[in-house]
Design an enzyme around this catalytic site. Sequence first.
Site, PDB file in Angstrom:
ATOM      1  N   SER A 154      27.875 -13.245  12.993  1.00  0.00           N
ATOM      2  CA  SER A 154      28.480 -12.229  14.264  1.00  0.00           C
ATOM      3  C   SER A 154      27.417 -11.785  15.057  1.00  0.00           C
ATOM      4  CB  SER A 154      28.892 -11.223  13.488  1.00  0.00           C
ATOM      5  OG  SER A 154      29.598 -10.001  14.275  1.00  0.00           O
ATOM      6  N   GLY A 159      27.876  -2.258  10.322  1.00  0.00           N
ATOM      7  CA  GLY A 159      27.587  -0.818   9.641  1.00  0.00           C
ATOM      8  C   GLY A 159      27.379  -0.018  10.801  1.00  0.00           C
ATOM      9  N   ALA A 160      27.777  -0.209  12.044  1.00  0.00           N
ATOM     10  CA  ALA A 160      27.484   0.645  13.172  1.00  0.00           C
ATOM     11  C   ALA A 160      28.951   1.015  13.689  1.00  0.00           C
ATOM     12  CB  ALA A 160      26.987  -0.109  14.230  1.00  0.00           C
ATOM     13  N   GLY A 161      29.974   1.148  13.075  1.00  0.00           N
ATOM     14  CA  GLY A 161      31.402   1.318  13.504  1.00  0.00           C
ATOM     15  C   GLY A 161      32.166   0.639  14.268  1.00  0.00           C
ATOM     16  N   GLY A 163      33.699  -2.392  13.933  1.00  0.00           N
ATOM     17  CA  GLY A 163      34.803  -3.163  13.384  1.00  0.00           C
ATOM     18  C   GLY A 163      34.577  -4.607  12.848  1.00  0.00           C
ATOM     19  N   SER A 165      33.786  -5.578   9.997  1.00  0.00           N
ATOM     20  CA  SER A 165      34.526  -6.003   8.684  1.00  0.00           C
ATOM     21  C   SER A 165      35.926  -6.402   9.158  1.00  0.00           C
ATOM     22  CB  SER A 165      34.567  -4.921   7.824  1.00  0.00           C
ATOM     23  OG  SER A 165      35.419  -3.870   8.348  1.00  0.00           O
ATOM     24  N   GLU A 212      40.704  -5.853   4.785  1.00  0.00           N
ATOM     25  CA  GLU A 212      40.143  -4.614   5.088  1.00  0.00           C
ATOM     26  C   GLU A 212      40.276  -3.566   4.063  1.00  0.00           C
ATOM     27  OE1 GLU A 212      38.945  -3.204   8.906  1.00  0.00           O
ATOM     28  OE2 GLU A 212      38.003  -4.455   7.780  1.00  0.00           O
ATOM     29  N   ASP A 223      41.675  -2.041  13.598  1.00  0.00           N
ATOM     30  CA  ASP A 223      40.667  -3.173  13.908  1.00  0.00           C
ATOM     31  C   ASP A 223      40.931  -4.467  13.723  1.00  0.00           C
ATOM     32  OD1 ASP A 223      38.988  -0.921  14.355  1.00  0.00           O
ATOM     33  OD2 ASP A 223      38.120  -1.265  12.572  1.00  0.00           O
TER      34      ASP A 223
END
Length: 415
Positions: A154, A159-161, A163, A165, A212, A223
Amino acid sequence: MCPVCWYVLSVLSTLTLTPEFGAKLFAPLSPQPRTASLLLLFILQVALAVALNLRTFLRLQPHSNGKVCLNLPNIGVKRAWDVARLQLQDTSFLEQGNAAAPTPEQVEKLKEVAGFPEDGANPECLAVLAFLYLYLSICRKQRALPSLDITVWSQLPTGAGLGSSAAYSVCMATALLTACEEIPNPRKDGESASRWTGEDLELINKWAFQGERMIHGNPSGVDNAVSTWGGVVRFQQGKISSLKRPPALRILLTNTKVPRSTKALVASVQSRLLKFPEIVSPLLTSINAISLECERMLGEMEAAPAPEHYLVLEELIDMNQHHLNALGVGHASLDQLCQVTMAHGLHSKLTGAGGGGCGITLLRPDLEQPEVEATKQALTDCGFDCWETSIGAPGISVHSAASLDAPVRQALDGL
């Protein structure tokens, strides 16, 4: 089993986004955040999620070595399972209908299959569990589980908010559904990229949502919807619908690298609402009005974008940021980000749940590139990571290897 090798490209989340990657541009106060695509508006009433053109790539290679391999270089995961041993596993616990929500019992059994401890809940563990759930659930209808080599890489920070995942889940669901011929591979010979039909995208989105759920428990579904369809998604009172695509808006995405707890921030806003209802309720109402005005403005810009439209968007960004600070979800690092970009005549606001994390800066079309580079350098000098990108990109797509940029091919092939 479809005997082909192909690349899948997802537009996340949700900014989200990340299919793709995402960030919340206006007011993120949902108790189920995590946007895999650029979330232009995320408040308690209305959210507009817009796909951000930083992408997540998946390479799937079928083979006959009797193993299924998972490579996730962004988070340092490299796992392999013997297909024959997985075939012997009791997977009857997955017999609960198509795209059914994973239960706590299923999660525990999958941990046993993966060899994880009962309390395993770190990001690496959850990513593997989401893969196993989708692989065993989607492929279990095959006479034999397929031998596959899957790599996911990616452009999104994890982990930074943003999306990431959701982009991962959409890529994985699409790849497995296509490999098992539950949906066709839409790319014809000679085409560099293709997309699936609306009906196929519905199925992709349903399975991605379950991925998710394995990772986040109770996500909103915004998301994965943005990563699947791309463009703009409207979220209101639990209902998600696709809107027409917005104009091509250029932005800077900046990661302050300040960690934050979404759960704690949401609880703080809820506490402030209970303590000062006559103050906080009007703030939320005003934020909702800002969202609706932004939606109206984007609709006007689709036909004929004008400089006046960008001036209005800049005003909305500033007002929204001030409202979010009043709600208590700001942070000194985000204030610094806004001050640095304002010194260059640009307007910024927080994304996600706030309290650190990332911010968005709108770039007007008349902005000269040297000024953009100067702004990026100033943000980098603050210790932030900064990307120049755009919003409104297409959702999940399948690509020929030759059509991918050299850095992407190198990332996927050099593992």
